[in-house]
Motif scaffolding. Structure first.
Motif, PDB file in Angstrom:
ATOM      1  N   SER A   1       0.806  -1.210   0.000  1.00  0.00           N
ATOM      2  CA  SER A   1       0.000   0.000   0.000  1.00  0.00           C
ATOM      3  C   SER A   1       0.843   1.265   0.000  1.00  0.00           C
ATOM      4  O   SER A   1       0.340   2.328  -0.317  1.00  0.00           O
ATOM      5  N   GLY A   2       2.094   1.190   0.362  1.00  0.00           N
ATOM      6  CA  GLY A   2       2.938   2.372   0.414  1.00  0.00           C
ATOM      7  C   GLY A   2       2.809   3.163   1.701  1.00  0.00           C
ATOM      8  O   GLY A   2       3.568   4.069   1.964  1.00  0.00           O
ATOM      9  N   ARG A   3       1.806   2.825   2.498  1.00  0.00           N
ATOM     10  CA  ARG A   3       1.647   3.517   3.776  1.00  0.00           C
ATOM     11  C   ARG A   3       2.576   2.893   4.806  1.00  0.00           C
ATOM     12  O   ARG A   3       2.737   1.669   4.839  1.00  0.00           O
ATOM     13  N   PRO A   4       3.169   3.749   5.665  1.00  0.00           N
ATOM     14  CA  PRO A   4       4.024   3.177   6.709  1.00  0.00           C
ATOM     15  C   PRO A   4       3.178   2.389   7.704  1.00  0.00           C
ATOM     16  O   PRO A   4       2.032   2.732   7.956  1.00  0.00           O
ATOM     17  N   GLN A   5       3.771   1.326   8.217  1.00  0.00           N
ATOM     18  CA  GLN A   5       3.066   0.546   9.218  1.00  0.00           C
ATOM     19  C   GLN A   5       2.989   1.338  10.515  1.00  0.00           C
ATOM     20  O   GLN A   5       3.929   2.053  10.879  1.00  0.00           O
ATOM     21  N   LYS A   6       1.873   1.187  11.203  1.00  0.00           N
ATOM     22  CA  LYS A   6       1.692   1.844  12.485  1.00  0.00           C
ATOM     23  C   LYS A   6       2.589   1.156  13.513  1.00  0.00           C
ATOM     24  O   LYS A   6       2.571  -0.073  13.637  1.00  0.00           O
ATOM     25  N   ARG A   7       3.387   1.954  14.200  1.00  0.00           N
ATOM     26  CA  ARG A   7       4.283   1.394  15.216  1.00  0.00           C
ATOM     27  C   ARG A   7       3.496   1.123  16.486  1.00  0.00           C
ATOM     28  O   ARG A   7       2.663   1.920  16.893  1.00  0.00           O
ATOM     29  N   THR A   8       3.806   0.003  17.085  1.00  0.00           N
ATOM     30  CA  THR A   8       3.163  -0.368  18.338  1.00  0.00           C
ATOM     31  C   THR A   8       4.231  -0.800  19.337  1.00  0.00           C
ATOM     32  O   THR A   8       5.350  -1.156  18.968  1.00  0.00           O
TER      33      THR A   8
ATOM     34  N   ALA B   1       1.434  -4.942  25.041  1.00  0.00           N
ATOM     35  CA  ALA B   1       1.905  -5.369  23.720  1.00  0.00           C
ATOM     36  C   ALA B   1       0.861  -5.008  22.674  1.00  0.00           C
ATOM     37  O   ALA B   1      -0.330  -5.239  22.866  1.00  0.00           O
ATOM     38  N   GLY B   2       1.334  -4.393  21.589  1.00  0.00           N
ATOM     39  CA  GLY B   2       0.454  -4.021  20.496  1.00  0.00           C
ATOM     40  C   GLY B   2      -0.222  -2.664  20.646  1.00  0.00           C
ATOM     41  O   GLY B   2      -0.947  -2.242  19.760  1.00  0.00           O
ATOM     42  N   TRP B   3       0.024  -1.982  21.757  1.00  0.00           N
ATOM     43  CA  TRP B   3      -0.595  -0.672  21.958  1.00  0.00           C
ATOM     44  C   TRP B   3       0.105   0.357  21.083  1.00  0.00           C
ATOM     45  O   TRP B   3       1.330   0.375  20.979  1.00  0.00           O
TER      46      TRP B   3
ATOM     47  N   ALA C   1       0.856   4.529  19.997  1.00  0.00           N
ATOM     48  CA  ALA C   1       1.296   5.712  20.760  1.00  0.00           C
ATOM     49  C   ALA C   1       0.121   6.452  21.385  1.00  0.00           C
ATOM     50  O   ALA C   1       0.225   6.951  22.509  1.00  0.00           O
ATOM     51  N   GLY C   2      -0.998   6.522  20.703  1.00  0.00           N
ATOM     52  CA  GLY C   2      -2.163   7.217  21.248  1.00  0.00           C
ATOM     53  C   GLY C   2      -2.689   6.557  22.509  1.00  0.00           C
ATOM     54  O   GLY C   2      -3.009   7.221  23.491  1.00  0.00           O
ATOM     55  N   ARG C   3      -2.764   5.245  22.473  1.00  0.00           N
ATOM     56  CA  ARG C   3      -3.236   4.502  23.646  1.00  0.00           C
ATOM     57  C   ARG C   3      -2.244   4.624  24.804  1.00  0.00           C
ATOM     58  O   ARG C   3      -2.636   4.763  25.957  1.00  0.00           O
ATOM     59  N   MET C   4      -0.943   4.587  24.497  1.00  0.00           N
ATOM     60  CA  MET C   4       0.071   4.766  25.547  1.00  0.00           C
ATOM     61  C   MET C   4      -0.001   6.179  26.129  1.00  0.00           C
ATOM     62  O   MET C   4       0.192   6.359  27.335  1.00  0.00           O
ATOM     63  N   GLN C   5      -0.286   7.173  25.302  1.00  0.00           N
ATOM     64  CA  GLN C   5      -0.405   8.550  25.789  1.00  0.00           C
ATOM     65  C   GLN C   5      -1.569   8.675  26.771  1.00  0.00           C
ATOM     66  O   GLN C   5      -1.450   9.343  27.799  1.00  0.00           O
TER      67      GLN C   5
END
Length: 108
Positions: A2-9, A45-47, A49-53
């Motif tokens: 897809s060309g989109r960067p993977q969401k970091r968790t 695990a798998g969270w 950045a928004g959830r960690m914030q």
């Protein structure tokens, strides 16, 4: 692709560097201390950045009630804090963590 960067968790405190001796690991440990997460189940695990914030904000609000001082915590929370940190430091040392390695030298 897809060309989109993977969401970091987050990889989870159990997989984190030196058993969670990182800023993100500290958030998880604080959440355990205040009972926001179950120690035996919640590694985050798998969270993302928004959830960690959100978790950080909740733990910060709780710390603020005690003026960010361990000595001001109620006895049961203070005892949990001491146990969690003692166990975390023992795990980290067994994995090669040295507290002094986290302090940057002043080059002046």
């Amino acid at each position: 692709m897809s060309g989109r960067p993977q969401k970091r968790t987050y990889i989870g405190i159990d997989q984190d560097k030196f058993g969670g001796m990182t800023p993100t690991g500290a958030i998880v440990k604080d959440a355990w201390i205040f009972g926001l997460l179950q120690e035996t189940e919640d590694t985050c695990a798998g969270w993302d950045a928004g959830r960690m914030q959100i978790l950080y904000d909740k733990t910060s609000e709780l710390w603020a009630q005690y003026h960010y001082r361990v000595e001001a915590l109620p006895e049961d929370i203070r005892a949990r804090h001491e146990r969690i940190h003692r166990e975390a430091m023992a795990r980290a040392r067994a994995l090669g963590w040295a507290p002094d390695s986290m302090i940057e030298e002043d080059e002046s």
